[in-house]
Structures are given as structure tokens and as C-alpha cells.
Design an enzyme around this catalytic site. Structure first.
Site, PDB file in Angstrom:
ATOM      1  N   MET A  41     -21.440   1.631  10.761  1.00 32.31           N
ATOM      2  CA  MET A  41     -21.012   2.980  10.364  1.00 32.31           C
ATOM      3  C   MET A  41     -19.495   3.057  10.465  1.00 32.31           C
ATOM      4  O   MET A  41     -18.931   4.133  10.689  1.00 32.31           O
ATOM      5  CB  MET A  41     -21.662   4.027  11.264  1.00 32.31           C
ATOM      6  CG  MET A  41     -23.185   4.030  11.131  1.00 32.31           C
ATOM      7  SD  MET A  41     -23.922   5.621  11.536  1.00 32.31           S
ATOM      8  CE  MET A  41     -23.470   5.806  13.228  1.00 32.31           C
ATOM      9  N   ALA A  43     -15.732   2.645  12.125  1.00 36.25           N
ATOM     10  CA  ALA A  43     -15.146   2.727  13.476  1.00 36.25           C
ATOM     11  C   ALA A  43     -15.241   1.345  14.126  1.00 36.25           C
ATOM     12  O   ALA A  43     -15.729   1.189  15.258  1.00 36.25           O
ATOM     13  CB  ALA A  43     -15.847   3.798  14.315  1.00 36.25           C
ATOM     14  N   HIS A  48     -18.398  -5.140  16.643  1.00 37.67           N
ATOM     15  CA  HIS A  48     -18.816  -5.335  15.237  1.00 37.67           C
ATOM     16  C   HIS A  48     -18.360  -6.693  14.721  1.00 37.67           C
ATOM     17  O   HIS A  48     -19.083  -7.376  14.001  1.00 37.67           O
ATOM     18  CB  HIS A  48     -18.184  -4.263  14.336  1.00 37.67           C
ATOM     19  CG  HIS A  48     -18.654  -2.869  14.589  1.00 37.67           C
ATOM     20  ND1 HIS A  48     -17.829  -1.883  15.087  1.00 37.67           N
ATOM     21  CD2 HIS A  48     -19.854  -2.287  14.414  1.00 37.67           C
ATOM     22  CE1 HIS A  48     -18.506  -0.757  15.196  1.00 37.67           C
ATOM     23  NE2 HIS A  48     -19.736  -0.974  14.801  1.00 37.67           N
ATOM     24  N   LYS A 160     -26.742  -3.757  22.038  1.00 34.30           N
ATOM     25  CA  LYS A 160     -26.444  -2.533  22.793  1.00 34.30           C
ATOM     26  C   LYS A 160     -27.445  -1.449  22.362  1.00 34.30           C
ATOM     27  O   LYS A 160     -27.955  -0.702  23.178  1.00 34.30           O
ATOM     28  CB  LYS A 160     -25.014  -2.045  22.555  1.00 34.30           C
ATOM     29  CG  LYS A 160     -24.723  -0.814  23.422  1.00 34.30           C
ATOM     30  CD  LYS A 160     -23.334  -0.294  23.254  1.00 34.30           C
ATOM     31  CE  LYS A 160     -23.153   0.539  22.033  1.00 34.30           C
ATOM     32  NZ  LYS A 160     -23.860   1.835  22.071  1.00 34.30           N
ATOM     33  N   MET A 195     -19.036  -2.173  24.579  1.00 35.97           N
ATOM     34  CA  MET A 195     -18.174  -1.643  23.509  1.00 35.97           C
ATOM     35  C   MET A 195     -18.987  -0.742  22.591  1.00 35.97           C
ATOM     36  O   MET A 195     -20.125  -1.050  22.243  1.00 35.97           O
ATOM     37  CB  MET A 195     -17.568  -2.795  22.719  1.00 35.97           C
ATOM     38  CG  MET A 195     -16.494  -3.475  23.503  1.00 35.97           C
ATOM     39  SD  MET A 195     -15.455  -4.470  22.438  1.00 35.97           S
ATOM     40  CE  MET A 195     -14.466  -5.258  23.694  1.00 35.97           C
TER      41      MET A 195
HETATM   42  O1  PAF Z   1     -25.881   0.754  14.623  1.00 36.90           O
HETATM   43  C1  PAF Z   1     -25.337   1.399  13.703  1.00 36.90           C
HETATM   44  O2  PAF Z   1     -24.116   1.412  13.543  1.00 36.90           O
HETATM   45  C2  PAF Z   1     -26.193   2.193  12.756  1.00 36.90           C
HETATM   46  O3  PAF Z   1     -27.279   2.775  13.389  1.00 36.90           O
HETATM   47  C3  PAF Z   1     -26.673   1.388  11.516  1.00 36.90           C
HETATM   48  C4  PAF Z   1     -27.582   0.232  11.922  1.00 36.90           C
HETATM   49  C5  PAF Z   1     -25.466   0.847  10.772  1.00 36.90           C
HETATM   50  C6  PAF Z   1     -27.472   2.285  10.568  1.00 36.90           C
HETATM   51  O4  PAF Z   1     -26.694   3.355  10.120  1.00 36.90           O
END
Ligand code: PAF
Length: 291
Positions: A41, A43, A48, A160, A195
Site C-alpha cells: 500500500m 509508504a 517492503h 508481521k 517495521m
Molecule cells: O499488507 C499490506 O500492505 C496490504 O494489506 C496488502 C497485502 C498490500 C493488500 O492491500
């Protein structure tokens, strides 16, 4: 979304439509390339980027998606406040060797008349489920869409959000979506805080307290190994401790079966400790394996 990227400047790096996404993937497939997907999402933080690295270690090409999915936020949650800086996120993802960033618009994901919900039962009934009604339906629906749009070989999710990871494993099994779901380990700050994009909501004072969630969960893991039949009492003490430390509320601390997420009264081999607590504007979650 503020600070959006002009896609025409990087047409081979960013796509917004499913059609363009599928064209790129078809090209890769013609060249015999394997494809990994990392849904996000935005940010973007180091956690990530570790998912991208994991995907890249297993596949030739990696797609990261950025979409702040409104249907997984409850009415009183932080959808409007959710940090959005597409230009920054795209730069970070491309810098970490992502091959393509997929940034669909909300009207394309949920066009007028959209009326399908993917709803997973069982693993959603405990932990965050009751505290975030509708959340996992939103997650399951968007992730199903993303998987069917990209048709990757693998998709990587951070542990997480362990409950989310199990929800996705379940829907992929039940709907026969031909993809391998990979769980990647939690990336922590030096002081143990997991994180999360939501850590940026914390004030300096709250940030100093935040790693206590991890410390308390670790002490629960140690205690249930010492006294396996005492899970409930140990978790109840942990909830009180978090409140004493300064967390404003504690949604849960529990020892659960790693696969079913059933709450365990007595610790047996396959168990994880889970916790969710609020600190100022942030709701923090964390979990760890009991071993
Ligand atoms: O973990 C996330 O950032 C969200 O829940 C995901 C898997 C991208 C779905 O919107």
C-alpha cells in the site's frame, strides 16, 4: 494521491492499467521469465524492500503494486491519514531492483457496479478479525484481484501481518489460484520494533515505548516454554504489563496455533505469540514463533 509519477516518463517501469500490466507480463513470459509479485500500500520502508529482495532471489522479474485499498480500512481507521507519496515509493522500489511498479487507480480497481467480496472464514475469526470488522474481506478481495491481474509464479507477504498471510494462503488454496505464497520474516528496527508504515504516526515519546510490545511478547514466549499449561495466565499478565508501560489499550495478547490461529490454553509444538496494542494514534501488531 499526492506527488504522483508521470507514467509516460517511465512506461516500461510503471503501469496503471491491467491491460498494460498484462502486456509486460506476456512479454516476459514469451522470454521464459518467472515473475514474482509484492503487493504493497506504498509508504515503502526497508521491510517492503526485503520482500522485493526475497521475490528477486526466487524469480527473474519482480512486480510491486502500490494501492491504498479503501475496503480494508474500517470507518474509524486511518485511510485518510495513510501516508501517500507515490514518487518516493516508486523510487525506492525501483532502487531495490523491482522491474515494474503497478499503480492502479481506485476507479479501475473498484469501478461502478463492483460487487464481489472474497471472504475467508476460520483463520479470520480471532486476533485482528473481531477488532477490524471487514478488514480481511477487503484484503482477500484486493489480493485475489492482484493475483489474477498479474498471474505471478509467487507472491511475497511479510510475516508481521501473519494472520493476513494465512488468509491469503487459504484463499489461494480454496480458489485454486496457481501461485505460490511466500512468507518473509519480520524486519525489525535495532530496538526490536517491527517495521511498519504506521510507525511514522508515533511521537518521539511513543516511539521510545513501542519496542516494549516486542519485548513483552518475547517474555510471553519464554514463559510458556517454562510453564506450557499456563498460556492464559501468562497472556493476561502480559496485557496488564503493556497497559502499565503506557499502551493506551491492548486488543489481544495470545498464544495461537501457527496454522489454524486457534488460541492455545496449553503450549504445544507449533505455536506463535501474537499481540496488538494501541500507542497514541498507532495500532501496533507483532508476533513471533515460540521456540
Ligand atoms: O499488507 C499490506 O500492505 C496490504 O494489506 C496488502 C497485502 C498490500 C493488500 O492491500
Amino acid at each position: 494521491m499526492p506527488n504522483t509519477v508521470d507514467t509516460s516518463l517511465m512506461p516500461d517501469k510503471i503501469v496503471r492499467s491491467v491491460e498494460d500490466l498484462r502486456d509486460v507480463v506476456a512479454c516476459w513470459r514469451r522470454d521464459g521469465k518467472s515473475v514474482g509479485l509484492v503487493p504493497t500500500m506504498g509508504a515503502i520502508h526497508i521491510g517492503h524492500l526485503s520482500l522485493v529482495t526475497e521475490a528477486k532471489s526466487r524469480c527473474d522479474k519482480v512486480i510491486a503494486s502500490i494501492f491504498v485499498n479503501p475496503t480494508q480500512f474500517g470507518e474509524n481507521e486511518d485511510f485518510d491519514a495513510y501516508p501517500a507519496d507515490e514518487a518516493y515509493d516508486v523510487k525506492e522500489l525501483l532502487g531495490a531492483d523491482t522491474d515494474l511498479v503497478f499503480c492502479p487507480g481506485c476507479d479501475d480497481v473498484y469501478p461502478e457496479g463492483f460487487s464481489t467480496i472474497v471472504s475467508v472464514t476460520g483463520v479470520t475469526s480471532g486476533l485482528c478479525g473481531p477488532f477490524r470488522p471487514g478488514h480481511f474481506d477487503g484484503v482477500a478481495t484486493i489480493v485475489s484481484k492482484l493475483l489474477l491481474q498479474c498471474l505471478p509464479d509467487i507472491a511475497v507477504f511479510g510475516e508481521k501481518d501473519y494472520q493476513q498471510f494465512l488468509v491469503i494462503c487459504q484463499l489461494v488454496r480454496d480458489l485454486n489460484i496457481p501461485v505460490e505464497i511466500v512468507g518473509a520474516p519480520i524486519i525489525r528496527e535495532e530496538d526490536g520494533l517491527a517495521m511498519s508504515s504506521r510507525n511514522r504516526y508515533l511521537s518521539a515519546e511513543e516511539r521510545a515505548l513501542a519496542p516494549e510490545l516486542n519485548r513483552v511478547l518475547r517474555s510471553v514466549a519464554d514463559a510458556v516454554i517454562e510453564k506450557p499449561a499456563d498460556c492464559e495466565r501468562i497472556c493476561s499478565l502480559a496485557r496488564s504489563e503493556l497497559l502499565e508501560i503506557g499502551f493506551s489499550s491492548v486488543d489481544y495478547v495470545g498464544v495461537c496455533d501457527t496454522e489454524t490461529l486457534e488460541l492455545l490454553k496449553s503450549y504445544s509444538e507449533s505455536a506463535r505469540v501474537f499481540g496488538a496494542a494501541r500507542l497514541g494514534p498507532a495500532r501496533l501488531i507483532d508476533n513471533l514463533r515460540v521456540e
